[in-house]
Design a protein around this motif. Sequence first.
Motif, PDB file in Angstrom:
ATOM      1  N   GLU A  19       0.811  -1.221   0.000  1.00  0.00           N
ATOM      2  CA  GLU A  19       0.000   0.000   0.000  1.00  0.00           C
ATOM      3  C   GLU A  19       0.846   1.274   0.000  1.00  0.00           C
ATOM      4  N   ASP A  20       2.076   1.201   0.520  1.00  0.00           N
ATOM      5  CA  ASP A  20       2.941   2.387   0.537  1.00  0.00           C
ATOM      6  C   ASP A  20       3.656   2.611  -0.797  1.00  0.00           C
ATOM      7  N   GLY A  21       3.375   1.734  -1.789  1.00  0.00           N
ATOM      8  CA  GLY A  21       3.962   1.878  -3.117  1.00  0.00           C
ATOM      9  C   GLY A  21       5.238   1.070  -3.330  1.00  0.00           C
ATOM     10  N   THR A  22       5.775   0.456  -2.277  1.00  0.00           N
ATOM     11  CA  THR A  22       6.990  -0.350  -2.399  1.00  0.00           C
ATOM     12  C   THR A  22       6.723  -1.577  -3.255  1.00  0.00           C
ATOM     13  N   VAL A  23       7.495  -1.755  -4.333  1.00  0.00           N
ATOM     14  CA  VAL A  23       7.347  -2.912  -5.212  1.00  0.00           C
ATOM     15  C   VAL A  23       8.045  -4.106  -4.568  1.00  0.00           C
ATOM     16  N   PHE A  24       7.310  -5.228  -4.418  1.00  0.00           N
ATOM     17  CA  PHE A  24       7.929  -6.426  -3.845  1.00  0.00           C
ATOM     18  C   PHE A  24       8.258  -7.464  -4.901  1.00  0.00           C
ATOM     19  N   ASP A  25       7.652  -7.373  -6.085  1.00  0.00           N
ATOM     20  CA  ASP A  25       7.956  -8.312  -7.162  1.00  0.00           C
ATOM     21  C   ASP A  25       7.385  -7.784  -8.468  1.00  0.00           C
ATOM     22  N   THR A  26       8.083  -8.075  -9.559  1.00  0.00           N
ATOM     23  CA  THR A  26       7.584  -7.690 -10.882  1.00  0.00           C
ATOM     24  C   THR A  26       8.175  -8.614 -11.939  1.00  0.00           C
ATOM     25  N   SER A  27       7.388  -8.878 -12.953  1.00  0.00           N
ATOM     26  CA  SER A  27       7.883  -9.677 -14.088  1.00  0.00           C
ATOM     27  C   SER A  27       8.473  -8.770 -15.159  1.00  0.00           C
ATOM     28  N   LEU A  28       8.433  -7.468 -14.946  1.00  0.00           N
ATOM     29  CA  LEU A  28       8.881  -6.515 -15.964  1.00  0.00           C
ATOM     30  C   LEU A  28      10.376  -6.213 -15.892  1.00  0.00           C
ATOM     31  N   THR A  29      11.065  -6.764 -14.874  1.00  0.00           N
ATOM     32  CA  THR A  29      12.507  -6.576 -14.757  1.00  0.00           C
ATOM     33  C   THR A  29      13.193  -7.342 -15.876  1.00  0.00           C
ATOM     34  N   GLU A  30      14.259  -6.770 -16.422  1.00  0.00           N
ATOM     35  CA  GLU A  30      14.992  -7.427 -17.494  1.00  0.00           C
ATOM     36  C   GLU A  30      15.404  -8.832 -17.069  1.00  0.00           C
ATOM     37  N   GLY A  31      15.203  -9.795 -17.964  1.00  0.00           N
ATOM     38  CA  GLY A  31      15.561 -11.180 -17.682  1.00  0.00           C
ATOM     39  C   GLY A  31      14.442 -11.978 -17.034  1.00  0.00           C
ATOM     40  N   ARG A  32      13.366 -11.315 -16.643  1.00  0.00           N
ATOM     41  CA  ARG A  32      12.228 -12.016 -16.028  1.00  0.00           C
ATOM     42  C   ARG A  32      11.186 -12.332 -17.096  1.00  0.00           C
ATOM     43  N   GLU A  33      10.435 -13.371 -16.857  1.00  0.00           N
ATOM     44  CA  GLU A  33       9.373 -13.781 -17.772  1.00  0.00           C
ATOM     45  C   GLU A  33       8.013 -13.540 -17.119  1.00  0.00           C
ATOM     46  N   PRO A  34       6.964 -13.352 -17.906  1.00  0.00           N
ATOM     47  CA  PRO A  34       5.629 -13.261 -17.326  1.00  0.00           C
ATOM     48  C   PRO A  34       5.229 -14.615 -16.739  1.00  0.00           C
ATOM     49  N   ILE A  35       4.231 -14.599 -15.871  1.00  0.00           N
ATOM     50  CA  ILE A  35       3.692 -15.845 -15.319  1.00  0.00           C
ATOM     51  C   ILE A  35       2.954 -16.567 -16.432  1.00  0.00           C
ATOM     52  N   ASN A  36       3.175 -17.877 -16.536  1.00  0.00           N
ATOM     53  CA  ASN A  36       2.486 -18.729 -17.507  1.00  0.00           C
ATOM     54  C   ASN A  36       1.869 -19.864 -16.702  1.00  0.00           C
ATOM     55  N   THR A  37       0.551 -19.860 -16.562  1.00  0.00           N
ATOM     56  CA  THR A  37      -0.107 -20.847 -15.709  1.00  0.00           C
ATOM     57  C   THR A  37      -1.489 -21.203 -16.246  1.00  0.00           C
ATOM     58  N   VAL A  38      -2.037 -22.273 -15.720  1.00  0.00           N
ATOM     59  CA  VAL A  38      -3.426 -22.636 -16.004  1.00  0.00           C
ATOM     60  C   VAL A  38      -4.236 -22.195 -14.796  1.00  0.00           C
ATOM     61  N   LEU A  39      -5.221 -21.347 -15.023  1.00  0.00           N
ATOM     62  CA  LEU A  39      -6.016 -20.795 -13.927  1.00  0.00           C
ATOM     63  C   LEU A  39      -6.877 -21.868 -13.264  1.00  0.00           C
ATOM     64  N   GLY A  40      -7.014 -21.749 -11.950  1.00  0.00           N
ATOM     65  CA  GLY A  40      -7.881 -22.659 -11.202  1.00  0.00           C
ATOM     66  C   GLY A  40      -7.159 -23.841 -10.599  1.00  0.00           C
ATOM     67  N   GLN A  41      -5.849 -23.926 -10.780  1.00  0.00           N
ATOM     68  CA  GLN A  41      -5.089 -25.046 -10.223  1.00  0.00           C
ATOM     69  C   GLN A  41      -4.466 -24.710  -8.876  1.00  0.00           C
ATOM     70  N   GLY A  42      -4.672 -23.480  -8.402  1.00  0.00           N
ATOM     71  CA  GLY A  42      -4.167 -23.090  -7.097  1.00  0.00           C
ATOM     72  C   GLY A  42      -2.690 -22.753  -7.067  1.00  0.00           C
ATOM     73  N   SER A  43      -2.083 -22.501  -8.226  1.00  0.00           N
ATOM     74  CA  SER A  43      -0.661 -22.166  -8.246  1.00  0.00           C
ATOM     75  C   SER A  43      -0.416 -20.688  -7.920  1.00  0.00           C
TER      76      SER A  43
END
Length: 141
Positions: A19-43
């Motif tokens: 809530e204070d704006g501090t980023v704790f994780d992002t997939s947009l950092t160089e070398g990172r990939e977006p999340i690729n998942t099947v929804l509803g599996q609880g991952s």
Amino acid sequence: MSKVENGKSVIVHYTGRFEDGTVFDTSLTEGREPINTVLGQGSLIKGFEEGLIGMAEGEKKTIEVSPEEGYGEYLDGLVTTVKREQVPEGVKVGDMLQSQSERGTMNVTVKEINEEGVKLDANHPMAGKNLIFDLEVVNVG
């Protein structure tokens, strides 16, 4: 255009912040990939998955996830103090350790070290926190 729903494969970029704006994780950092998942599996945490439902490919939105829909409420009962000799030598405040309990292996964070012993916290580091995620659906399969 295909919409995100349970059972569908989804690729999503995200930025998570407190809530204070501090980023704790992002997939947009160089070398990172977006999340690729099947929804509803609880991952993914429940609130993150629910926030994606109904989104279309290319769509962006910001969601807020409560502790109940995220990593749970902070529970004082998951904090315990052990004798110093029960933890590895050289342990510092903030270190993550693994602890054995009747429920199996648990990750704990060293919260405090004093004369009485070492205070260990088995709560998830983000328990009790409201989380904000910026989402961008890259692909729905």
